[in-house]
Design a protein around this motif. Structure first.
Motif, PDB file in Angstrom:
ATOM      1  N   GLY A  65       0.928  -1.507   0.068  1.00 50.90           N
ATOM      2  CA  GLY A  65      -0.024  -0.403   0.034  1.00 50.90           C
ATOM      3  C   GLY A  65       0.481   0.945  -0.066  1.00 50.90           C
ATOM      4  O   GLY A  65       2.120   1.062  -0.367  1.00 50.90           O
ATOM      5  N   THR A  66       0.293   2.689   0.490  1.00 52.80           N
ATOM      6  CA  THR A  66       1.087   3.664   0.691  1.00 52.80           C
ATOM      7  C   THR A  66       2.346   3.811   1.551  1.00 52.80           C
ATOM      8  O   THR A  66       2.682   4.080   1.312  1.00 52.80           O
ATOM      9  N   ALA A  67       1.536   2.717   2.008  1.00 54.67           N
ATOM     10  CA  ALA A  67       2.524   2.816   3.703  1.00 54.67           C
ATOM     11  C   ALA A  67       4.062   2.507   3.540  1.00 54.67           C
ATOM     12  O   ALA A  67       4.874   2.554   4.088  1.00 54.67           O
ATOM     13  N   ALA A  68       4.411   1.622   2.311  1.00 52.10           N
ATOM     14  CA  ALA A  68       5.509   1.674   1.595  1.00 52.10           C
ATOM     15  C   ALA A  68       6.287   2.460   1.843  1.00 52.10           C
ATOM     16  O   ALA A  68       7.877   2.794   2.092  1.00 52.10           O
ATOM     17  N   LEU A  69       5.644   3.752   1.829  1.00 55.35           N
ATOM     18  CA  LEU A  69       6.348   5.543   1.536  1.00 55.35           C
ATOM     19  C   LEU A  69       6.492   5.353   2.918  1.00 55.35           C
ATOM     20  O   LEU A  69       7.856   6.577   3.072  1.00 55.35           O
ATOM     21  N   VAL A  70       6.922   4.601   4.255  1.00 58.90           N
ATOM     22  CA  VAL A  70       7.379   4.827   5.469  1.00 58.90           C
ATOM     23  C   VAL A  70       8.745   5.202   5.293  1.00 58.90           C
ATOM     24  O   VAL A  70       9.244   5.740   5.581  1.00 58.90           O
ATOM     25  N   ASN A  71       8.756   3.884   5.383  1.00 62.44           N
ATOM     26  CA  ASN A  71      10.564   3.722   4.787  1.00 62.44           C
ATOM     27  C   ASN A  71      11.218   4.074   3.827  1.00 62.44           C
ATOM     28  O   ASN A  71      12.650   4.354   4.310  1.00 62.44           O
ATOM     29  N   GLY A  72      10.401   4.606   2.740  1.00 60.95           N
ATOM     30  CA  GLY A  72      10.858   5.392   1.805  1.00 60.95           C
ATOM     31  C   GLY A  72      12.182   6.820   2.109  1.00 60.95           C
ATOM     32  O   GLY A  72      12.150   7.152   1.903  1.00 60.95           O
ATOM     33  N   THR A  73      10.549   7.256   2.750  1.00 61.05           N
ATOM     34  CA  THR A  73      11.065   8.618   3.114  1.00 61.05           C
ATOM     35  C   THR A  73      11.819   9.185   4.138  1.00 61.05           C
ATOM     36  O   THR A  73      12.263  10.148   4.095  1.00 61.05           O
ATOM     37  N   ASN A  74      12.094   7.759   5.076  1.00 56.02           N
ATOM     38  CA  ASN A  74      12.437   7.792   6.680  1.00 56.02           C
ATOM     39  C   ASN A  74      14.180   7.769   5.977  1.00 56.02           C
ATOM     40  O   ASN A  74      15.092   8.306   6.079  1.00 56.02           O
ATOM     41  N   ALA A  75      13.941   7.165   3.948  1.00 57.90           N
ATOM     42  CA  ALA A  75      15.494   7.006   3.959  1.00 57.90           C
ATOM     43  C   ALA A  75      16.316   8.687   3.576  1.00 57.90           C
ATOM     44  O   ALA A  75      17.264   8.407   3.325  1.00 57.90           O
ATOM     45  N   THR A  76      15.715   8.914   3.186  1.00 61.36           N
ATOM     46  CA  THR A  76      15.257   9.917   1.462  1.00 61.36           C
ATOM     47  C   THR A  76      15.614  11.323   3.159  1.00 61.36           C
ATOM     48  O   THR A  76      15.419  12.853   1.863  1.00 61.36           O
ATOM     49  N   ASN A  77      15.199  11.338   4.140  1.00 63.67           N
ATOM     50  CA  ASN A  77      14.395  12.670   5.110  1.00 63.67           C
ATOM     51  C   ASN A  77      13.180  13.812   4.924  1.00 63.67           C
ATOM     52  O   ASN A  77      13.652  14.743   4.706  1.00 63.67           O
ATOM     53  N   THR A  78      12.755  13.048   4.263  1.00 65.90           N
ATOM     54  CA  THR A  78      11.330  13.631   3.607  1.00 65.90           C
ATOM     55  C   THR A  78      10.681  12.685   4.829  1.00 65.90           C
ATOM     56  O   THR A  78       8.919  13.010   4.703  1.00 65.90           O
ATOM     57  N   LEU A  79      10.451  12.384   5.915  1.00 65.75           N
ATOM     58  CA  LEU A  79       9.091  11.948   7.046  1.00 65.75           C
ATOM     59  C   LEU A  79       9.661  12.980   7.856  1.00 65.75           C
ATOM     60  O   LEU A  79      10.410  13.088   8.454  1.00 65.75           O
ATOM     61  N   PRO A  80       8.042  13.844   7.849  1.00 73.03           N
ATOM     62  CA  PRO A  80       7.917  14.783   9.172  1.00 73.03           C
ATOM     63  C   PRO A  80       8.205  14.188  10.420  1.00 73.03           C
ATOM     64  O   PRO A  80       7.270  13.660  10.665  1.00 73.03           O
ATOM     65  N   PHE A 101      -0.472   6.090   4.698  1.00 71.41           N
ATOM     66  CA  PHE A 101       0.629   6.626   4.541  1.00 71.41           C
ATOM     67  C   PHE A 101       0.716   7.923   4.769  1.00 71.41           C
ATOM     68  O   PHE A 101       1.099   7.894   5.954  1.00 71.41           O
ATOM     69  N   GLU A 102      -0.187   8.433   4.353  1.00 71.01           N
ATOM     70  CA  GLU A 102      -0.354  10.349   4.744  1.00 71.01           C
ATOM     71  C   GLU A 102      -0.678   9.843   6.636  1.00 71.01           C
ATOM     72  O   GLU A 102      -0.347  10.792   6.932  1.00 71.01           O
ATOM     73  N   THR A 103      -1.712   9.150   6.830  1.00 68.27           N
ATOM     74  CA  THR A 103      -2.199   8.968   8.533  1.00 68.27           C
ATOM     75  C   THR A 103      -1.113   7.889   9.080  1.00 68.27           C
ATOM     76  O   THR A 103      -0.896   8.950  10.432  1.00 68.27           O
ATOM     77  N   ILE A 104      -0.425   7.319   9.203  1.00 68.20           N
ATOM     78  CA  ILE A 104       0.599   6.805   9.266  1.00 68.20           C
ATOM     79  C   ILE A 104       1.814   8.146   9.851  1.00 68.20           C
ATOM     80  O   ILE A 104       2.029   7.848  11.202  1.00 68.20           O
ATOM     81  N   GLY A 105       1.937   8.653   8.726  1.00 68.04           N
ATOM     82  CA  GLY A 105       3.181   9.807   9.069  1.00 68.04           C
ATOM     83  C   GLY A 105       2.560  10.764   9.892  1.00 68.04           C
ATOM     84  O   GLY A 105       3.391  11.237  10.876  1.00 68.04           O
TER      85      GLY A 105
END
Lengths: 82, 843
Positions: B240-255, B309-313
């Motif tokens: 799902g979109t939740a795959a972005l958690v690790n992806g954004t975290n790796a690229t300094n884009t996880l608020p 993902f948005e909700t998780i973030g």
């Protein structure tokens, strides 16, 4: 020792989500991982970004980027969401 | 005026809640060609019909709900519909997009859109079908959460509704359709301010494609492309979109901690991978979607909808929370109460930072302590205690507490879950987005800069403005068509991206294309050949549109529709006083580097904004030029654009006046909403009974005006209707679809009530005026009735005739459908039932 994270479906392809590897550069790291994980890794990694400590190696020295002890590497397949 | 294009009905339903009337709003060929549908059409309607300067929560605000031309066509991921209105947080335009089934059903009911005006006198349920709109009682639903509000609806109807947060005019209340949500900008509060609890729609119309064979081929190839691509075929279905958690975290884009960092040490605890390993039951998707990115998780002893993902973030890293099950719980709670999880999470994070600075000591939660979160979320939705302050969103909260710079927002709408200092083009998108700090409307550049398959330096401002423009236009066009923007992620084929040198030929090509983009989009219908590679992936959208509707469509025209939609919305914003100075970001984002050792990790907005305006062909103040408006065939808007240019102060004053009055308007609208909530708690059972009776009476009234037909494509040959028909008018065999013999049919409607909701095969067809039975009544003649009860036993409508042994039969006019069955069966020697026609004007 560098810590490598296999993000998203790369982890699923390899059956592990993390590894600790002895490597001095990104090139060595990829070679080492190819040796352990073989063909599936080689196929999958082709579309992945290599992120070292938060920076894409494309903006460092590419495969020649040096790795130091304790560095964190993420192999990131293309992702999207919204 | 109507349209010749396939897939359209040539009319919108225009409803006035105050007057309880509706009319047809015509849709002609010209508007179809220019706007197609969705948010572009809605923006044009808002431009024409919305009075500038009104408060979003006043009765003068409009709700415009428009599916796209491909909605319900069977094209992949095309069940989407759009809701446009005045934004409760920004005071500008709001268009919100949702994958629920409402749009598909609206199309089936023969409406290209729905316009809702005014304010109802009491809680209202608007029921839409092919014959128009009905205003039903929703007093018994007022105060219920979104799940309870939908519980009594059959699966065959499309629905949208609000929860308690919408009723309490929480500025980020959302509208819910099934399990999907129209999330941002306070759509729920607009419905709440109109005392509109829910809208349902049902219909049986099928649209045929203009060129069915070409359309079928396009869809087949398109589905194969989506299934084969690593993003739409693997990542989104699996994680799902939740795959972005690790992806954004790796690229300094996880608020993290209210956008103070782009990395969260415990990100993996709340990642899509962890969710898939520990909690995932299965994935889920919208109608006609091959991607199926939705999550169903095992939670609290059952299978429930999982978070995006948005909700998780926003409810995870951004409030410093690493507990995934708590995010599941708050996500479900926010959905049930009807609140946008992005704005909710961001507002709570702002409150937490205010508390850290001693500006909000009474807040019961902090970055370290989340024990009081459940209670706080309820309090926000019901505007209780400190929750009342949070219910107005992050900006208003931070302003009231004396630190507006701590609200992570643009124009008043909170950012989504991407830290823009890790991807500066994404930051530009937040600043200029018409909706406010939105990732989608801002062009979702993080996909190019950090997450997707190409390597573009995330920290350089170079080429970013042009890329933002390109992406915004593309995503607007896809949304307008009725498609999901996730279909654009197959835009870039899988490449061996990690090896690509940013100075190599691929990067050079991309940059060159970007230079050409403006030119390419310039000539409507004309494409620069150099720009083709970048546009190629949009081919399925344009092909599907052309073959389904018959509208002339190519890549240039398609991009122009997106550009037109974006420019129109910009013009609405300007008219409302959202001028260039509101294309801004908080100082944290523009001035403070995210990482001390990387001075480029901040958004150089001042550098990018003028270039962005230039690429858009807007002037230095951010107002579209006359040249651009003419090119987009929006020349009639130029007058307002000139006025904004010449007398900007007038428009600023309009916005200031709105902000000064908004508290007052809110209080005035809140009073009746609260009174209905209190009364509903006491009188719900009685109101429910009244509503049920009214529904039965409403059904009877509709049956009196209808004849019945079986839709051959929906009939599943079950034979239930044939068995129940009191006069044997339905022919059916196990191998054949049922058909109604109009000569025998008495129009009692029994077949329509007995046909299973998920088949929904019996259609009500309006009858000519001379066959209308609205004024026909049947009466029992007391002196002739022998109390045999035959009429009672033979009446096809439950409850329409009452009788007990030894007593006279009685016909209840409000439930009677005037089929005359009772008169037929009453023995001739009694002749105890009389048919009368009431005079006109007698209800």
């Amino acid at each position: 020792m560098v810590r490598v994270q296999f993000a998203s479906h790369l982890g699923r392809t390899l059956g592990v989500r993390e590894a600790r590897v002895e490597a001095g550069s990104v090139r060595e790291l990829l070679r080492e991982l190819s040796r352990t994980h073989g063909r599936p890794f080689e196929m999958a990694v082709r579309s992945c970004k290599v992120i070292v400590n938060g920076t894409n190696v494309a903006f460092l020295r590419g495969e020649g980027t040096r790795l130091a002890d304790g560095d964190e590497v993420v192999l990131l397949p293309p992702l999207a969401g919204g | 005026m109507t349209t010749r294009y396939a897939g359209y009905s040539g009319r919108l339903l225009d409803v006035d809640l105050g007057a309880r009337t509706w009319r047809e709003f015509p849709l002609g060929d010209r508007w179809v060609e220019l706007y197609l549908g969705g948010k572009a059409l809605a923006a044009r309607i808002l431009w024409e019909e919305l009075e500038p300067g009104i408060d979003p929560l006043s009765p003068a605000n409009l709700l415009v709900i428009t599916p796209g031309p491909l909605t319900g066509s069977g094209a992949p991921a095309s069940s989407r519909f759009n809701l446009s209105t005045k934004n409760v947080l920004t005071g500008g335009v709001l268009s919100s997009n949702c994958g629920g089934t409402f749009g598909v059903h609206l199309k089936r009911a023969g409406w290209d859109g729905l316009i809702v005006r005014g304010r109802a006198e009491r809680p209202t349920w608007l029921a839409v079908d092919e014959t128009g709109a009905r205003f039903l009682d929703a007093r018994h639903l007022w105060g219920l959460d979104t799940e309870e509000t939908q519980r009594d609806l059959s699966p065959k109807v499309g629905r949208i509704c609000i929860g308690p947060a919408g009723e309490q005019l929480v500025r980020f209340a959302c509208v819910v359709s099934g399990h999907r949500v129209l999330g941002r900008g306070g759509t729920g509060a607009v419905m709440g301010s109109k005392l509109l609890k829910r809208i349902t729609v049902a219909g049986g119309r099928r649209h045929a494609a203009d060129d069915p064979e070409a359309f079928r081929r396009t869809v087949r190839d398109w589905v194969a492309t989506l299934r084969g691509h690593s993003i739409t075929g693997r990542q989104l279905p699996r994680y799902g979109t939740a795959a972005l958690v690790n992806g954004t975290n790796a690229t300094n884009t996880l608020p993290t901690r209210n956008f103070r960092a782009g990395r969260f040490e415990a990100a993996d605890e709340v990642s899509g991978e962890t969710m898939a390993e520990r909690h995932l039951a299965r994935n889920d998707g919208c109608l006609s979607c091959p991607i199926r990115c939705g999550r169903v998780v095992r939670h609290a002893g059952g299978e429930r909808k999982g978070p995006e993902f948005e909700t998780i973030g926003m409810l995870g890293p951004n409030i410093h929370n690493a507990d995934l099950p708590s995010i599941f719980r708050w996500n479900l709670l926010a959905d049930a109460l009807g609140m946008d999880t992005i704005s909710l999470g961001s507002t709570i994070a702002t409150a937490m930072e205010l508390r850290e600075r001693g500006l909000f000591p009474e807040l019961p939660v902090s970055f370290e302590d989340h024990a009081g979160m459940d209670r706080l979320i309820e309090d926000v939705a019901r505007r209780r205690g400190v929750g009342a302050e949070l219910a107005d969103g992050a900006l208003r909260l931070a302003e009231r507490r004396g630190a507006p710079e701590l609200a992570m927002q643009s124009k008043g709408l909170e950012f989504a879950a991407y830290e823009p200092r890790g991807a500066v083009g994404h930051g530009l998108g937040y600043a200029v987005s018409n909706r406010g700090g939105c990732h989608i409307n801002g062009g979702y550049l993080v996909f190019f800069e950090a997450l997707g398959p190409v390597n573009i330096d995330p920290l350089t401002p170079l080429a970013k403005p042009a890329l933002v423009v390109f992406q915004q236009n593309t995503m607007e066009a896809v949304a307008v068509a009725g498609g999901c923007i996730f279909t654009t992620y197959a835009v870039i084929p899988d490449l061996p991206a990690w090896a690509v040198n940013p100075h190599g030929w691929q990067a050079r090509l991309v940059n060159q294309v970007l230079q050409l983009t403006r030119f390419a989009l310039g000539g409507q219908g004309k494409m620069s050949p150099e720009a083709m590679p970048f546009h190629l992936p949009l081919l399925p959208h344009t092909r599907a549109l052309a073959s389904y509707t018959g509208v002339k469509m190519n890549l240039g025209l398609f991009s122009a529709v997106g550009e037109r939609a974006y420019t129109l919305e910009r013009m609405i914003n300007l008219r409302e006083g959202l001028l260039g100075e509101t294309d801004a970001l908080p100082p944290r984002i523009t001035d403070e580097p995210q990482r001390p050792h990387e001075p480029r990790s901040r958004v150089p907005l001042a550098e990018m904004l003028p270039v962005y305006y230039q690429v858009r062909d807007w002037d230095a103040a951010g107002v579209p030029t006359r040249r651009l408006l003419d090119k987009l065939e929006l020349g009639d808007l130029a007058e307002v654009a000139d006025e904004v240019r010449e007398r900007p102060e007038r428009f600023r004053a309009r916005r200031r006046a709105w902000r000064e009055r908004e508290g007052e308007v809110l209080r005035a609208a809140l009073a009746p909403a609260r009174e209905w909530t209190e009364r509903a708690e006491r009188e719900r059972d009685r109101w429910r009974e009244e509503a049920l009776r009214a529904r039965a009476a409403d059904w009877a009234a509709r049956v009196r005006r209808a004849s019945f037909a079986i839709a051959p494509d929906r009939c599943r040959r079950c034979g239930l209707c044939a068995g129940e028909c009191p006069v044997g008018a339905i022919a059916w065999r196990r191998t054949e679809r049922a058909t109604i013999d109009p000569a025998k049919c008495i129009r009692c409607g029994r077949c329509a009530t007995i046909c299973p909701p998920h088949f929904d095969a019996v259609r009500l067809v309006p009858v000519p005026a001379d066959e209308d039975r609205s004024r026909v009544a049947y009466r029992v003649l007391p002196d002739k009735c022998e109390k045999c009860g035959l009429c009672f036993r033979k009446c096809p409508v439950p409850g329409a005739i009452s009788w007990r042994k030894g007593e006279l039969a009685a016909i209840h006019d409000e439930l009677c459908v005037a089929c005359g069955r009772c008169r037929e069966v009453c023995p001739p020697k009694f002749g105890a039932i009389e048919r009368v026609v009431r005079p006109a004007g007698d209800a």
